[in-house]
Write an enzyme that holds these catalytic residues in place. Structure first.
Site, mmCIF file in Angstrom:
data_model
loop_
_atom_site.group_PDB
_atom_site.id
_atom_site.type_symbol
_atom_site.label_atom_id
_atom_site.label_comp_id
_atom_site.label_asym_id
_atom_site.label_seq_id
_atom_site.Cartn_x
_atom_site.Cartn_y
_atom_site.Cartn_z
ATOM 1 N N ILE A 173 44.107 43.193 8.837
ATOM 2 C CA ILE A 173 44.758 43.457 7.555
ATOM 3 C C ILE A 173 43.942 42.854 6.411
ATOM 4 C CG2 ILE A 173 46.834 43.049 6.184
ATOM 5 C CD1 ILE A 173 48.431 43.072 8.809
ATOM 6 N N ASP A 218 38.272 32.030 7.119
ATOM 7 C CA ASP A 218 38.792 32.395 8.436
ATOM 8 C C ASP A 218 37.929 31.682 9.472
ATOM 9 O OD1 ASP A 218 39.261 33.676 10.953
ATOM 10 O OD2 ASP A 218 40.070 35.426 9.906
ATOM 11 N N CYS A 243 51.910 38.413 1.957
ATOM 12 C CA CYS A 243 52.573 39.503 2.684
ATOM 13 C C CYS A 243 52.420 39.306 4.184
ATOM 14 C CB CYS A 243 51.973 40.853 2.288
ATOM 15 S SG CYS A 243 52.289 41.343 0.590
ATOM 16 N N GLU A 249 64.536 34.049 6.513
ATOM 17 C CA GLU A 249 64.900 35.414 6.150
ATOM 18 C C GLU A 249 66.163 35.841 6.905
ATOM 19 O OE1 GLU A 249 61.592 38.047 6.696
ATOM 20 O OE2 GLU A 249 60.351 37.039 5.199
ATOM 21 N N HIS A 251 60.464 41.703 2.405
ATOM 22 C CA HIS A 251 59.680 41.965 3.606
ATOM 23 C C HIS A 251 59.421 43.467 3.757
ATOM 24 C CE1 HIS A 251 58.608 39.838 7.600
ATOM 25 N NE2 HIS A 251 57.805 40.863 7.407
ATOM 26 N N LEU A 252 58.733 44.013 2.762
ATOM 27 C CA LEU A 252 58.457 45.447 2.721
ATOM 28 C C LEU A 252 57.051 45.798 3.183
ATOM 29 C CD1 LEU A 252 60.044 46.427 -0.734
ATOM 30 C CD2 LEU A 252 61.088 46.555 1.541
ATOM 31 N N GLY A 253 56.295 44.820 3.674
ATOM 32 C CA GLY A 253 54.896 45.059 4.013
ATOM 33 C C GLY A 253 54.671 46.267 4.901
ATOM 34 N N ALA A 254 55.562 46.495 5.857
ATOM 35 C CA ALA A 254 55.388 47.614 6.792
ATOM 36 C C ALA A 254 56.256 48.809 6.431
ATOM 37 C CB ALA A 254 55.714 47.157 8.207
#
Length: 527
Positions: free
Chosen positions: A153, A172, A231, A262, A280-283
């Site tokens: 992502i 990372d 996100c 949540e 939580h709309l990421g997907a």
């Protein structure tokens, strides 16, 4: 031959049922049932395709007398009792990459909303205020976009930011220089990222290593005027500290799609200045929902019809004939990978898995998968023996497998070596009685130990009195020692101590151990 029978118990794209049928499965779509109704029905099915509404409990698994596989259309599998499913011989799969584009795009959308203060401007305009003078935004062109996590992502988010003519930097632990060049980002450490970035976007799972990665200390030490987007997972940011930084103006804005608790119906960040959020709309796009539904149908039908395993969370990729012989080797391999992953400092660039003696005659893929799963579990909450090699490749980690037919000190041996920017580190292990995994070497020092549960790793000077000091200190805190394993490079030189403990140590106790005379390093381990 009887066709495998699959139940789709949650709402999914209709094409999922079509894929099951085209690939040789019978399929029923029955949604919205109560747990009692599902329990009464599940016994006739070989496969179960779910989303988040169906909870697969022990009671349902006990009733699922023919069930072979559960497929979750999406990432999270909190609604499945995976350990109990494993005991029942039920494979649990998910689709961890079906919503990658959607989530990355949501992060970019939140960044733009932050930059131009769109939610507040919309509210004021619709209230009839015409608050044109109240909002002075910033351009994203030419700004620095900081990624925390450059996996699947994160790399997509990077490409979108580059398209907006932004400079992208990334932190990372698994990002190699070659991979950084490939995706067009500059690799930096976390402190540098927080000092240079105008916008920071988090794309890392929630693990012990990443929990509160944006702590109060890091937030307060970040570049003034920074804007933060999350996100990924709740719990990556100290929410109370973020609120204080927003109120002080040190953080210019924040946009969160995820929260530590949540559903977030009451959160300290609500009402903070320059804060926007989504539930939580990421997907949550049509395309993502279609993708995960089609992928779970493909994976389940492939397993039921052909025996193929993809994205399994509780099963390695291996044949039924190989499983009994490979099982103890994979336990050893995963333990060694976990150990070197927890102890090797610096950015990982290469990993070598060497099989010697009897181990060299076995199928190396499950062993490599087990090593990588152990190594990367500290950094990913969806890693398993099947997808670990893919995740390693995605991050540019160079993996090599070596077979040695030579005779050595052990009848069978697995050695795991990693290269970091601080040098090469290796650990090795064997099997006692062809079934009991044992560590036999750590960073060049011979030692014999089991790798399980909670452990304490100590590097110290080999001087009289040290064992007494560490034992007394732990005893004073009521910490019980299960096993005591010692090794040293030479008399009076560097020594290592591995203690198995009945419980994880509080960080304050670890700090106290670090302060003991002769101690060079202390690290709490978990297996």
């Amino acid at each position: 031959m009887t066709k495998p029978k699959v139940l789709i118990s949650d709402k999914m794209d209709p094409n999922a049922a079509r894929i099951f049928e085209e690939r040789g499965c019978e399929v029923d779509v029955i949604t919205g049932e109560t747990p009692e109704e599902l329990k009464a029905r599940i016994g006739e099915y070989h496969g179960l395709a779910i989303r988040s509404s169906t909870t697969v409990t022990r009671e349902i698994l006990d009733a699922a007398t023919n069930l072979k596989v559960i497929g979750r259309a999406g990432i999270g599998v909190d609604n499945v009792d995976i350990p109990y499913a494993s005991g029942k011989g039920v494979v649990v799969m998910n689709t961890p990459f079906g919503n990658s584009i959607t989530t990355a795009e949501h992060a970019i959308a939140l960044m733009m909303a932050l930059a131009r203060q769109i939610p507040a401007a919309n509210t004021g305009t619709q209230a009839g205020q015409w608050p044109k003078k109240d909002f002075m935004g910033v351009e994203v062109t030419g700004k620095t976009f900081g990624l925390i996590g450059a996996g699947n992502i994160g790399s997509i988010a990077a490409s979108r930011a580059i398209g907006l003519r932004m400079k992208v930097i990334a932190y990372d632990p698994f990002l190699t220089e070659d991979r950084a060049i490939e995706i067009g980002v500059e690799k930096v450490d976390l402190d540098t990222l927080l000092q240079r970035a105008d916008f920071v976007s988090l794309h890392t799972p929630l693990t012990d290593e990443t929990r509160n990665i944006l702590s109060r200390e890091r937030l307060e030490g970040a570049r003034p005027g920074i804007r933060i987007i999350n996100c990924a997972r709740g719990g990556l940011i100290d929410e109370a500290a973020l609120k204080d930084c927003l109120e002080s103006g040190h953080v210019a804005g924040a946009a969160l799609d995820v929260f530590a608790q949540e559903p977030a119906k009451d959160n300290p960040l609500f009402g903070a200045p320059n804060f926007i959020c989504t539930p939580h709309l990421g997907a949550s796009t049509t395309e993502a929902q279609v993708n995960v539904a089609l992928q779970v149908a493909e994976q389940l039908s492939d397993y039921l019809v052909n025996g193929g395993v993809t994205n399994a969370l509780n099963m390695p990729s291996l044949s039924a004939e190989e499983a009994p012989k490979l099982k103890p080797y994979m336990a050893l391999a995963e333990g060694l990978g976990s150990l070197v992953g927890q102890l090797a400092h610096g950015n990982l660039t290469k990993i070598s898995i060497e099989r010697e003696g009897a181990a060299s005659e076995l199928n190396g893929k499950p062993i490599t998968g087990a090593v990588l799963a152990g190594l990367m579990r500290r950094y990913s909450d969806t890693v398993n023996m099947v997808n670990a090699p893919f995740l390693a490749k995605e991050r540019g980690l160079e993996v090599s497998e070596i077979r040695q037919n030579r005779d050595g000190a052990f009848n069978t041996l697995i050695r795991v070596s990693v290269e970091t920017d601080q040098g090469t580190r290796s650990v090795a292990g064997t099997l006692f009685g062809n079934e009991a995994p044992r560590l036999v070497e750590i960073f060049g020092i011979g030692i014999e130990a089991e790798l399980k549960g909670h452990m304490l790793y100590i590097v110290n000077d080999d001087k009289p009195g040290f064992i007494g000091r560490i034992g007394t200190m732990l005893g004073n805190h009521g910490i019980n020692i299960g096993t005591f394993n010692l090794g040293r490079r030479d008399a009076g030189g560097e020594a290592v101590l591995l203690l198995s403990l009945d419980e994880a140590l509080d960080p304050a106790i670890v700090a106290e151990a670090e302060a003991l005379e002769g101690v060079k390093m202390v690290k709490g381990l978990a297996f």
